[in-house]
Each structure stands twice: as structure tokens, then as C-alpha cells.
Design a protein around this motif. Structure first.
Motif, PDB file in Angstrom:
ATOM      1  N   LEU A  67      63.017  17.661  -9.091  1.00 14.46           N
ATOM      2  CA  LEU A  67      64.101  18.718  -8.544  1.00 14.46           C
ATOM      3  C   LEU A  67      64.868  18.595  -7.308  1.00 14.46           C
ATOM      4  O   LEU A  67      66.114  18.569  -6.934  1.00 14.46           O
ATOM      5  CB  LEU A  67      63.630  19.847  -8.174  1.00 14.46           C
ATOM      6  N   ARG A  68      64.024  17.560  -6.532  1.00 15.86           N
ATOM      7  CA  ARG A  68      65.050  16.622  -5.151  1.00 15.86           C
ATOM      8  C   ARG A  68      65.036  15.304  -5.003  1.00 15.86           C
ATOM      9  O   ARG A  68      65.963  14.973  -5.226  1.00 15.86           O
ATOM     10  CB  ARG A  68      64.120  17.143  -3.946  1.00 15.86           C
ATOM     11  N   SER A  69      63.985  14.443  -4.828  1.00 15.88           N
ATOM     12  CA  SER A  69      64.448  13.088  -4.726  1.00 15.88           C
ATOM     13  C   SER A  69      64.001  12.553  -5.703  1.00 15.88           C
ATOM     14  O   SER A  69      62.860  12.895  -6.607  1.00 15.88           O
ATOM     15  CB  SER A  69      63.564  13.173  -3.105  1.00 15.88           C
ATOM     16  N   PRO A  70      63.732  11.210  -5.768  1.00 17.76           N
ATOM     17  CA  PRO A  70      64.016   9.708  -6.398  1.00 17.76           C
ATOM     18  C   PRO A  70      62.750   9.816  -6.107  1.00 17.76           C
ATOM     19  O   PRO A  70      62.089   8.483  -7.186  1.00 17.76           O
ATOM     20  CB  PRO A  70      65.045   9.226  -6.652  1.00 17.76           C
ATOM     21  N   GLY A  71      61.882  10.431  -5.292  1.00 20.93           N
ATOM     22  CA  GLY A  71      60.887   9.721  -4.968  1.00 20.93           C
ATOM     23  C   GLY A  71      59.298   9.211  -6.227  1.00 20.93           C
ATOM     24  O   GLY A  71      58.836   8.172  -6.157  1.00 20.93           O
ATOM     25  N   VAL A  72      59.143  10.339  -6.887  1.00 19.74           N
ATOM     26  CA  VAL A  72      57.965  10.258  -7.589  1.00 19.74           C
ATOM     27  C   VAL A  72      58.398   9.208  -8.953  1.00 19.74           C
ATOM     28  O   VAL A  72      57.378   7.962  -9.614  1.00 19.74           O
ATOM     29  CB  VAL A  72      57.689  11.365  -7.497  1.00 19.74           C
ATOM     30  N   ARG A  73      60.086   9.563  -9.125  1.00 22.34           N
ATOM     31  CA  ARG A  73      60.691   8.758 -10.576  1.00 22.34           C
ATOM     32  C   ARG A  73      60.476   6.990 -10.082  1.00 22.34           C
ATOM     33  O   ARG A  73      59.900   6.418 -10.767  1.00 22.34           O
ATOM     34  CB  ARG A  73      61.758   9.079 -11.075  1.00 22.34           C
ATOM     35  N   ASP A  74      60.525   6.996  -8.795  1.00 25.44           N
ATOM     36  CA  ASP A  74      60.293   5.191  -8.796  1.00 25.44           C
ATOM     37  C   ASP A  74      59.040   4.859  -8.183  1.00 25.44           C
ATOM     38  O   ASP A  74      58.478   3.891  -8.599  1.00 25.44           O
ATOM     39  CB  ASP A  74      61.053   5.088  -6.611  1.00 25.44           C
ATOM     40  N   GLN A  75      58.088   6.317  -8.442  1.00 28.96           N
ATOM     41  CA  GLN A  75      56.537   5.197  -8.238  1.00 28.96           C
ATOM     42  C   GLN A  75      55.936   5.246  -9.451  1.00 28.96           C
ATOM     43  O   GLN A  75      55.241   4.587 -10.086  1.00 28.96           O
ATOM     44  CB  GLN A  75      55.728   6.860  -7.643  1.00 28.96           C
ATOM     45  N   LEU A  76      56.699   5.921 -10.598  1.00 32.19           N
ATOM     46  CA  LEU A  76      56.082   6.201 -11.541  1.00 32.19           C
ATOM     47  C   LEU A  76      56.636   5.953 -13.090  1.00 32.19           C
ATOM     48  O   LEU A  76      56.014   4.666 -14.129  1.00 32.19           O
ATOM     49  CB  LEU A  76      55.744   7.553 -12.370  1.00 32.19           C
ATOM     50  N   VAL A  77      57.813   5.779 -12.938  1.00 27.66           N
ATOM     51  CA  VAL A  77      58.997   4.609 -14.310  1.00 27.66           C
ATOM     52  C   VAL A  77      58.426   3.512 -13.787  1.00 27.66           C
ATOM     53  O   VAL A  77      57.984   3.204 -15.455  1.00 27.66           O
ATOM     54  CB  VAL A  77      59.864   4.985 -13.507  1.00 27.66           C
ATOM     55  N   PRO A  78      58.222   2.587 -13.201  1.00 24.18           N
ATOM     56  CA  PRO A  78      57.855   0.892 -12.957  1.00 24.18           C
ATOM     57  C   PRO A  78      56.193   0.768 -13.274  1.00 24.18           C
ATOM     58  O   PRO A  78      55.941  -0.157 -14.268  1.00 24.18           O
ATOM     59  CB  PRO A  78      58.039   0.557 -12.020  1.00 24.18           C
ATOM     60  N   GLN A  79      55.569   1.452 -13.185  1.00 21.90           N
ATOM     61  CA  GLN A  79      54.514   1.729 -13.783  1.00 21.90           C
ATOM     62  C   GLN A  79      54.102   2.509 -15.482  1.00 21.90           C
ATOM     63  O   GLN A  79      52.979   2.815 -16.241  1.00 21.90           O
ATOM     64  CB  GLN A  79      53.556   2.490 -13.084  1.00 21.90           C
ATOM     65  N   ASN A  80      55.282   2.882 -16.233  1.00 14.31           N
ATOM     66  CA  ASN A  80      55.288   3.770 -17.865  1.00 14.31           C
ATOM     67  C   ASN A  80      54.998   4.774 -17.376  1.00 14.31           C
ATOM     68  O   ASN A  80      53.497   4.789 -18.111  1.00 14.31           O
ATOM     69  CB  ASN A  80      53.981   2.355 -18.169  1.00 14.31           C
ATOM     70  N   GLY A  81      54.738   5.263 -15.908  1.00 18.67           N
ATOM     71  CA  GLY A  81      54.085   6.893 -15.852  1.00 18.67           C
ATOM     72  C   GLY A  81      52.433   6.783 -15.871  1.00 18.67           C
ATOM     73  O   GLY A  81      52.328   7.571 -15.641  1.00 18.67           O
TER      74      GLY A  81
END
Length: 497
Positions: A67-81
């Protein structure tokens, strides 16, 4: 450093000792949306859910949302979650790759996409780890804070909310409009009666949208109470480097955790749930007493050790516990102040629980920083300390350690440590608390104590009236000024037990 990130294509090449998803991830459908997909969720609820997906419950996949920053998305999405849960203890390290999370959205980037996801009929549980401050409530009263900046913003901008409440109510409004059923909203944050609190602030927020929607939400959602427990310190660069040496690839989303994990859940789900009990969770009719035991013993001790330990120069909880006087202090607090404030169930071995907590705090393999635990104290203290304190004051019980803890917190939020160095105080009320210190400290510790106990956003209206508490906290502040925290602990608590 390896350039290759953990991803689906290299799972089968990971070392044999690493536990990996053995199911076809493409067959998993989304049943849970989790708001606030930080380290704790990944090491706790998603870890439990992974167990059930692996057992064949493939309609409970998770999509996370930041809900705030893209940090976790940028960690997980390139790793297929995919990410690792690394269990660390004095006995060694265990690595498990979790595949329960399929995607991560970032609210500020795509609010409409997140609202539509939450409105999908297949989503039956919306779970939350948004920390105490994410509920946009007044911690002293438990009511919605209508002046909270996110609440003001979201009511004016329902299509692009900032808060979890704004997203949940917005999605439920879409469901009502489209003739779809509601969902279970599952708080997994450290708040007493977290389900009741969440249900209350959701309806109070919805009332400000319209009363018909509020009534529909009250009828078409459930908000079960939960108690969550697992120590999950912030992952460091050293942690990632050590894991890379094990995996042979880079995992930017790895989480560190202790082996211990506990989840007590009120069995009140609107449209089904995973069989988390088969993964070790406990379903009960009443969670509250388990919440109190955990909040007042574990979390209460943790915060006490964090403020006093930080001011004593210790970086981690394990460092604090290596000092014998602090070790004794922690157990003394649990036995004399925290436990006696609770009606412990007859079948619960409280002495064994206390001993287990001490052992967990002593875990040197986890570097759980005192500064991290000290964050957001204004939001945590009402839950972790003040219920115990009110009980002891009403029953003329002991308040020595809680008074000591409060004095250390006041010293901490002054933003200057005992050596005159600045403290980076991370707290939504940091500016207000520092202003109290700056204004009243020159008038003496009695005036400073009185000003803090009269600060209603944390202490409510009643504690300012306790002369006993005023004197106890002020007395500790005098001792801290004269001797410093570590010397106070060594002099006052080394001989106990």
C-alpha cells in the motif's frame, strides 16, 4: 554476486537440502489477497498457506499488495513470487522456498487494479499485516480517527485510496453493487481483539461513505480475531549473501525467522478457509486470552528490552539477553507484572511459555535489532504495556518494571541517547513526543512525566491521575539521568530470581 535471481525455471536445480514447492504452481488460483505483504506475512501466514497448497488446496493462492512502496513487488515479481524462509537457530539453518504468492500489486501505482482484484468473487479472504498504525484508529479508544490524513484522503478519493480501510470498503461497495458476496477480513497484526477492532473501524469508515453500505458490510463480512507469533527480523545484506552461498542464486525477497511459529485463529470465516490447522494453526472460539498472553508477555517484554537495551548500547535482543541482569529482568517482568494481569487458562503451562520466550530471545542466530522493535512505540505501548499497567494499578500490584520501561521510552523518544548522539525515532507521533521532551525536560522529570501521562493519544484520560505511577516513572527518570540504563538494570535487577 550471482546475477541469476531465484525463479521458476531454476527450482529443480536448487540443492537437495532446500525444501521446494512440489506442486504445479500454474494450477493454483487466487483465494486470498494480502494487504501489507512484508516479511512477517511471508514468514507466517503465507508459510502456513504454502503447506495447504502443497497438500492439494490449490484455490487458496495469494496475491499480495503493497500500500506504500514498490519495494516488495520489485523483490518478488522478478522471482515469479518465489522466496525463501530461512529458519535460524543456535542449532543451525533450514531453508524452504515458498510458492504461495503469485503476484504483488502496488496500490499507489494501480489503485483501480487492486480494487478490482479485491472485488473478484474468487477472493474469499482479505488478510492484513499493516502494523498498528495502518488501522487509522485512535489507539487509546479503539475508534476510527476521522482526522487521520489517509481517512480524509480516501473519503475524498474513493477510486484511489491510500489506506487498507479505503481499499476494503471500496471493494465491498463494488461487490454490493454487482450482487456479489462479501469476504472475510483477517487481521494478523499485534492488536488486542484485532478482529473486533477491525470490524469496528471498517463499519465506522463505511458509515462516512453511506449508512446503507455500512449495514451491508456488517452483514456480509466477518473479521475473525487472530494471535500471531513468530520473530521475523529485518533481512540484511549479510543474510542474503549467506543464502546465496546455499542456493547458488540470488533471493532478494528472502525472510529470516526463528523455528517457532504460532497462529491462533477464531473460526469465523464467511466463505471457507484453508485447513491451516493441519499446518499447525489452532482454531478456537475465543482468541482474546491467547492474545493477552502474547501481547503482555512476549510483546511487552520485547518492547521493554528494545528501549532499555538500545539505550544500554545493545544492537540486538540476543545481545541484551547476554547481559545477565537483563536476562533476569525479562523473566522477572513476565512473572511479576505481565502474567499476574491475566486469567491464564488452567490447561496453559505459563511457566513453560515464559521459559520458551527467554530461550527465543537468546537466539543469537537471529539478529533482531532493538531499533527495529522500538519502531512505532506510540502505537504499540497501549496494547503491550498499558493494559497490564491499568490492571496492576487497580489491584495495587507491582509496576516497577513497567515504570522503568516507560522511563526508557521517554528517554528514547527524546531522540538523544545517553552519550548525546541522535536517535532516529521512527514513530508517527515522533515530532509530538520530541516536542514534549524539549518543552518539559528543562522543568524536571516530574513535569516531564506528568506531560507524557497527560498525552491522551497514547495514555488516554485516566493514567495522568495516578500519583503512584507519576512518582514511579519520575523516579526512574532520575536514576537514568544519574547512572544510565545499563547501570540501573545491573544495580536494581541483577540480584532478583
Amino acid at each position: 554476486m550471482s546475477q541469476e535471481r531465484l525463479n521458476n525455471s531454476i527450482l529443480e536445480n536448487l540443492p537437495a537440502e532446500v525444501i521446494k514447492p512440489a506442486y504445479d504452481r500454474s494450477e493454483v488460483t487466487t483465494g486470498i489477497v494480502h494487504l501489507g505483504i512484508g516479511a512477517f506475512h511471508r514468514a507466517h501466514q503465507a508459510w502456513y498457506t504454502e503447506n495447504r497448497i502443497a497438500a492439494g488446496e490449490k484455490n487458496w493462492g495469494i496475491v499480495g499488495a503493497s500500500l506504500r512502496s514498490p519495494g516488495v513487488r520489485d523483490q518478488l515479481v522478478p522471482q515469479n513470487g518465489l522466496y525463501s524462509v530461512v529458519e535460524k537457530s543456535n542449532a543451525g539453518t533450514k531453508v524452504q522456498i515458498v510458492g504461495a504468492v503469485s503476484d504483488v500489486l502496488v496500490g499507489p501505482e494501480s489503485p483501480q487494479q487492486l480494487l478490482e482484484l479485491l472485488a473478484q468473487e474468487s477472493v474469499r479472504i482479505v488478510s492484513l499485516t499493516i502494523t498498528e498504525k495502518g488501522y487509522c484508529h485512535d489507539p487509546a479508544s479503539g475508534n476510527l480517527n476521522p482526522q487521520h490524513p489517509d481517512v480524509v484522503h480516501d473519503l475524498a478519493n474513493p477510486q484511489a485510496p491510500k489506506s487498507a480501510l479505503g481499499y476494503i470498503v471500496g471493494a465491498l461497495a463494488l461487490r454490493k453493487e454487482r450482487g456479489l458476496p462479501g469476504f472475510t477480513v483477517l487481521s494478523c497484526d499485534n492488536l488486542p481483539s484485532n478482529g473486533k477492532l477491525l470490524g469496528k473501524v471498517l463499519v465506522q469508515y463505511a458509515e462516512k461513505v453511506n449508512s446503507e453500505l455500512a449495514a451491508w458490510i456488517a452483514e456480509n463480512t466477518t473479521t475473525p480475531a487472530t494471535m500471531v507469533d513468530r520473530i521475523v527480523p529485518a533481512t540484511t545484506d549479510n543474510d542474503r549473501a549467506e543464502l546465496e552461498a546455499i542456493l547458488g542464486c540470488r533471493d532478494e525477497a528472502a525472510v529470516m525467522a526463528e523455528p517457532f511459529s504460532q497462529w491462533v485463529v477464531e473460526d469465523n470465516f464467511l466463505r471457507g478457509r484453508p485447513e491451516w490447522d493441519k499446518a499447525g494453526a489452532t482454531f478456537v472460539d475465543e482468541v482474546e486470552v491467547y492474545e493477552l498472553i502474547k501481547l503482555r508477555l512476549l510483546n511487552g517484554s520485547h518492547s521493554m528490552l528494545a528501549y532499555s537495551g538500545y539505550l544500554s548500547g545493545f544492537e540486538t535482543v540476543a545481545d541484551v539477553m547476554a547481559e545477565p541482569a537483563f536476562n533476569k529482568l525479562a523473566l522477572h517482568f513476565m512473572q511479576t507484572e505481565a502474567t499476574t494481569s491475566i486469567e491464564v487458562p488452567a490447561d496453559f503451562d505459563i511457566a513453560a511459555y515464559q521459559a520458551e520466550l527467554i530461550e527465543r530471545f537468546e537466539n543469537r542466530a537471529l539478529r533482531h535489532r532493538t531499533w527495529q522493535i522500538a519502531m512505532d512505540g506510540s502505537q504499540k505501548i497501549p496494547q503491550r504495556w498499558l493494559g497490564t499497567l491499568r490492571h496492576q494499578l487497580a489491584n495495587e500490584g507491582p509496576i516497577e518494571v513497567l515504570s522503568f520501561a516507560l522511563a526508557n521510552w521517554i528517554r528514547y523518544v527524546s531522540a538523544v541517547d545517553e552519550k548525546g548522539n541522535s536517535i532516529e525515532v521512527s514513530d508517527p507521533l515522533a515530532a509530538d513526543l520530541k516536542a514534549l521532551c524539549d518543552m518539559y525536560k528543562p522543568q524536571g522529570n516530574a513535569a516531564l512525566t506528568a506531560a507524557f501521562l497527560a498525552f491522551t493519544p497514547v495514555f488516554g484520560e485516566d493514567l495522568r491521575n495516578s500519583e503512584h505511577l507519576q512518582q514511579a516513572v519520575s523516579g526512574w527518570l532520575e536514576k537514568l539521568d544519574a547512572n544510565g540504563t545499563l547501570a540501573c538494570v545491573q544495580e536494581s535487577f541483577a540480584a532478583i530470581g
